[in-house]
Design a protein around this motif. Structure first.
Motif, PDB file in Angstrom:
ATOM      1  N   CYS A 120       0.825  -1.216   0.000  1.00 49.65           N
ATOM      2  CA  CYS A 120       0.000   0.000   0.000  1.00 49.65           C
ATOM      3  C   CYS A 120       0.857   1.263   0.000  1.00 49.65           C
ATOM      4  N   SER A 121       2.074   1.185   0.537  1.00 49.18           N
ATOM      5  CA  SER A 121       2.933   2.366   0.575  1.00 49.18           C
ATOM      6  C   SER A 121       3.463   2.750  -0.803  1.00 49.18           C
ATOM      7  N   GLN A 122       3.386   1.813  -1.760  1.00 50.77           N
ATOM      8  CA  GLN A 122       3.954   2.039  -3.087  1.00 50.77           C
ATOM      9  C   GLN A 122       2.898   2.250  -4.162  1.00 50.77           C
ATOM     10  N   SER A 123       1.629   2.229  -3.792  1.00 50.01           N
ATOM     11  CA  SER A 123       0.569   2.278  -4.799  1.00 50.01           C
ATOM     12  C   SER A 123      -0.321   3.504  -4.651  1.00 50.01           C
ATOM     13  N   GLU A 124      -0.443   4.254  -5.733  1.00 51.33           N
ATOM     14  CA  GLU A 124      -1.403   5.346  -5.802  1.00 51.33           C
ATOM     15  C   GLU A 124      -2.658   4.937  -6.564  1.00 51.33           C
ATOM     16  N   ASP A 125      -2.528   3.967  -7.451  1.00 49.27           N
ATOM     17  CA  ASP A 125      -3.604   3.660  -8.392  1.00 49.27           C
ATOM     18  C   ASP A 125      -4.243   2.292  -8.209  1.00 49.27           C
ATOM     19  N   VAL A 126      -3.516   1.334  -7.669  1.00 46.80           N
ATOM     20  CA  VAL A 126      -4.022  -0.041  -7.569  1.00 46.80           C
ATOM     21  C   VAL A 126      -4.713  -0.237  -6.223  1.00 46.80           C
ATOM     22  N   PRO A 127      -5.977  -0.661  -6.201  1.00 43.09           N
ATOM     23  CA  PRO A 127      -6.649  -0.940  -4.926  1.00 43.09           C
ATOM     24  C   PRO A 127      -6.064  -2.205  -4.295  1.00 43.09           C
ATOM     25  N   ILE A 128      -5.876  -2.154  -2.993  1.00 43.35           N
ATOM     26  CA  ILE A 128      -5.196  -3.241  -2.278  1.00 43.35           C
ATOM     27  C   ILE A 128      -5.992  -3.619  -1.041  1.00 43.35           C
ATOM     28  N   LEU A 129      -6.107  -4.925  -0.822  1.00 51.79           N
ATOM     29  CA  LEU A 129      -6.615  -5.457   0.439  1.00 51.79           C
ATOM     30  C   LEU A 129      -5.432  -6.044   1.199  1.00 51.79           C
ATOM     31  N   THR A 130      -5.074  -5.425   2.313  1.00 47.47           N
ATOM     32  CA  THR A 130      -3.960  -5.900   3.124  1.00 47.47           C
ATOM     33  C   THR A 130      -4.475  -6.822   4.218  1.00 47.47           C
ATOM     34  N   CYS A 131      -3.887  -8.012   4.297  1.00 50.41           N
ATOM     35  CA  CYS A 131      -4.243  -8.984   5.333  1.00 50.41           C
ATOM     36  C   CYS A 131      -3.090  -9.080   6.332  1.00 50.41           C
ATOM     37  N   GLY A 132      -3.431  -8.984   7.598  1.00 48.01           N
ATOM     38  CA  GLY A 132      -2.404  -9.058   8.633  1.00 48.01           C
ATOM     39  C   GLY A 132      -3.003  -9.502   9.946  1.00 48.01           C
ATOM     40  N   GLY A 133      -2.232  -9.334  11.011  1.00 49.80           N
ATOM     41  CA  GLY A 133      -2.720  -9.738  12.321  1.00 49.80           C
ATOM     42  C   GLY A 133      -1.612  -9.731  13.336  1.00 49.80           C
ATOM     43  N   ILE A 134      -1.937 -10.181  14.549  1.00 50.34           N
ATOM     44  CA  ILE A 134      -0.980 -10.124  15.657  1.00 50.34           C
ATOM     45  C   ILE A 134      -0.281 -11.448  15.902  1.00 50.34           C
ATOM     46  N   SER A 135      -0.670 -12.511  15.196  1.00 43.87           N
ATOM     47  CA  SER A 135      -0.203 -13.851  15.555  1.00 43.87           C
ATOM     48  C   SER A 135       1.298 -14.016  15.443  1.00 43.87           C
ATOM     49  N   LYS A 136       1.925 -13.418  14.438  1.00 40.57           N
ATOM     50  CA  LYS A 136       3.360 -13.605  14.227  1.00 40.57           C
ATOM     51  C   LYS A 136       4.173 -12.511  14.909  1.00 40.57           C
ATOM     52  N   ILE A 137       3.774 -11.250  14.754  1.00 42.32           N
ATOM     53  CA  ILE A 137       4.601 -10.182  15.320  1.00 42.32           C
ATOM     54  C   ILE A 137       4.613 -10.203  16.844  1.00 42.32           C
ATOM     55  N   PHE A 138       3.559 -10.759  17.471  1.00 42.81           N
ATOM     56  CA  PHE A 138       3.536 -10.867  18.920  1.00 42.81           C
ATOM     57  C   PHE A 138       3.580 -12.324  19.383  1.00 42.81           C
ATOM     58  N   LEU A 139       3.781 -13.250  18.426  1.00 42.25           N
ATOM     59  CA  LEU A 139       4.013 -14.660  18.747  1.00 42.25           C
ATOM     60  C   LEU A 139       2.854 -15.260  19.533  1.00 42.25           C
ATOM     61  N   VAL A 140       1.618 -14.964  19.068  1.00 46.75           N
ATOM     62  CA  VAL A 140       0.415 -15.479  19.734  1.00 46.75           C
ATOM     63  C   VAL A 140      -0.576 -16.000  18.676  1.00 46.75           C
ATOM     64  N   PRO A 141      -0.208 -17.013  17.896  1.00 45.15           N
ATOM     65  CA  PRO A 141      -1.111 -17.466  16.831  1.00 45.15           C
ATOM     66  C   PRO A 141      -2.453 -17.965  17.334  1.00 45.15           C
ATOM     67  N   GLY A 142      -2.498 -18.453  18.552  1.00 44.54           N
ATOM     68  CA  GLY A 142      -3.755 -18.972  19.077  1.00 44.54           C
ATOM     69  C   GLY A 142      -4.745 -17.907  19.506  1.00 44.54           C
ATOM     70  N   TRP A 143      -4.335 -16.650  19.527  1.00 51.85           N
ATOM     71  CA  TRP A 143      -5.234 -15.586  19.962  1.00 51.85           C
ATOM     72  C   TRP A 143      -6.205 -15.165  18.853  1.00 51.85           C
ATOM     73  N   ARG A 144      -5.926 -15.541  17.630  1.00 53.50           N
ATOM     74  CA  ARG A 144      -6.860 -15.413  16.510  1.00 53.50           C
ATOM     75  C   ARG A 144      -7.430 -14.008  16.330  1.00 53.50           C
ATOM     76  N   LEU A 145      -6.554 -13.068  16.066  1.00 51.35           N
ATOM     77  CA  LEU A 145      -6.987 -11.702  15.769  1.00 51.35           C
ATOM     78  C   LEU A 145      -6.246 -11.233  14.517  1.00 51.35           C
ATOM     79  N   GLY A 146      -7.006 -10.989  13.467  1.00 46.11           N
ATOM     80  CA  GLY A 146      -6.420 -10.507  12.221  1.00 46.11           C
ATOM     81  C   GLY A 146      -7.229  -9.352  11.663  1.00 46.11           C
ATOM     82  N   TRP A 147      -6.782  -8.842  10.513  1.00 48.97           N
ATOM     83  CA  TRP A 147      -7.507  -7.741   9.873  1.00 48.97           C
ATOM     84  C   TRP A 147      -7.343  -7.805   8.357  1.00 48.97           C
TER      85      TRP A 147
END
Length: 410
Positions: A230-257
């Motif tokens: 998304c930081s590199q695109s002015e024209d292309v629509p993007i759906l970004t998928c992410g969450g807390i499971s990896k960056i906070f090492l809690v995959p079982g907490w099941r919170l994404g966006w």
């Protein structure tokens, strides 16, 4: 009388068509460890397996506080609490996003975010472009719903960059999106800003939105930096998928966006309503975990994260150095996430027909389990996980070297 004279209970086509390549391949393997050696699993992409990578204390304390408050036990709005969505929007600005709370839809883990992104973009009969090697969930979700997948090549000799010509050659009138996984599972790669822009240019030229799977954002190895789509695109629509499971090492907490980035309003309000409607199928993500997002994400850049990523990077350097000198193996330098892909010179191991037999034998002889890369649509390689404690990793490398020496034929 209405009804039937006999039972007609059968599984749906969705159920019958649901297929997970990893489970199918692993369940069919002959895995009998050497009884004289303790098993070392380098196959599981779960950072909690060995207990050496606990979550940050602020996450633990905040969860306890949220439970004890007794105010997060009910339903939240289906797309998530406004304060929690705002916290994600603010957090993503660190990666160059221009995101508002209403662009953020909270879901049950990044896998659910991926499902929402696919479901809002594709109908049965449509196709989507996914990376090879690549995480198997995309194929599983699409085929179960009557959608098709086309796999574009990533190039090991170029640190797993996308083969842009091959990517573009796959596009047809039923193609609805390009999936970009960066950093990558299973490759452990991290694209440069220039390469991200090159991918976006293909999407722009062909008027295709991007699904950016960025669950490992923030887990790049120094001195590299992560570049979001998304930081590199002015024209292309993007759906970004992410969450807390990896960056906070809690995959079982099941919170994404799943987050809409659409500076030209190409998606439009009808698309936004469609994504909102999809969140109503599951009635939102876990409210307790949502409640801690403002505090958790505000403290994301801290000593804890540096230490966790530093440990994984140290393991990556150890594993790459050791395996580069093993007979018949060719690892690709990992740059991010938890993983390293390793090529096998199968002609020098004539005892084995393919990488599945190779990895089976490594279990039976040395009790070291690595995932054969046919799980990721990429035969001739295997994947190792780098979150194991250092002493276990070194022991696994000793055993793999012994295995290669015993089975290598010049």
């Amino acid at each position: 009388m209405n009804g039937f004279n006999e039972w007609r209970v059968t599984p749906s086509n969705t159920a019958k068509n649901t297929y997970n390549p990893i489970r199918a391949i692993v369940d069919g393997m002959k895995l009998t460890p050497n009884p004289e050696k303790a098993m070392i699993p380098l196959s599981i992409g779960d950072p909690t397996t060995f207990g050496n990578l606990p979550p940050p204390q602020i996450a633990v304390d905040s969860i306890i506080e949220g439970v004890q408050s007794k105010i997060f036990n009910g339903y939240a709005p289906s797309a998530g609490y406004k304060e929690s969505r705002e916290a994600v929007a603010q957090y993503l600005t660190k990666n160059g996003s221009r995101t508002k709370a209403e662009d953020v839809f909270l879901v049950s883990g990044c896998s659910s975010a991926i499902e929402h992104a696919i479901s809002v973009l594709l109908d049965p009969g449509d196709n989507i472009l996914i990376p090879r090697p690549g995480f198997s969930l995309y194929r599983t979700l699409c085929i179960s719903q009557g959608m098709q997948v086309k796999s574009y090549n990533c190039l090991p000799e170029r640190m797993w960059e996308v083969d842009l010509s091959h990517l573009e050659s796959l596009i047809d009138e039923r193609t609805k999106a390009i999936v970009v996984v960066n950093p990558s599972n299973p490759c452990g790669s991290n694209f440069t800003a220039d390469h991200v822009r090159d991918i976006i240019e293909v999407a722009k030229k062909n008027k295709l939105p991007i699904i950016a799977d960025e669950i490992y954002a923030g887990m790049t190895f120094k001195p590299l930096e992560f570049t979001s789509c998304c930081s590199q695109s002015e024209d292309v629509p993007i759906l970004t998928c992410g969450g807390i499971s990896k960056i906070f090492l809690v995959p079982g907490w099941r919170l994404g966006w799943v987050v809409m980035h659409d500076r030209k309003n190409i998606f439009g309000e009808e698309f936004r309503r469609g994504l909102m409607s999809l969140t109503q199928r599951t009635l939102g993500a876990c409210t307790i975990v949502q409640s801690i997002l403002p505090k958790l994400l505000e403290n994301a850049d801290n000593e804890y994260m540096d230490k966790a990523v530093g440990l994984i990077q140290s393991n990556a350097e150890i594993a790459f150095s050791r395996m580069s000198n093993m007979r018949g193996l060719k690892p690709v330098t990992p740059q991010a996430a938890f993983y390293m892909m390793v090529g096998i010179s199968l002609r020098n191991f004539p005892k084995f027909k393919n990488e599945v037999e190779f990895t089976e034998a490594m279990v039976s002889e040395q009790s070291v389990f690595c995932l054969p890369a046919s799980c990721f649509d990429y035969p001739g390689f295997f994947r190792i996980v780098l979150t194991v404690p250092e002493e276990k990793l070194k022991e696994a490398c000793d055993r793999m070297e012994e295995f290669c020496n015993a089975n290598y034929v010049p």
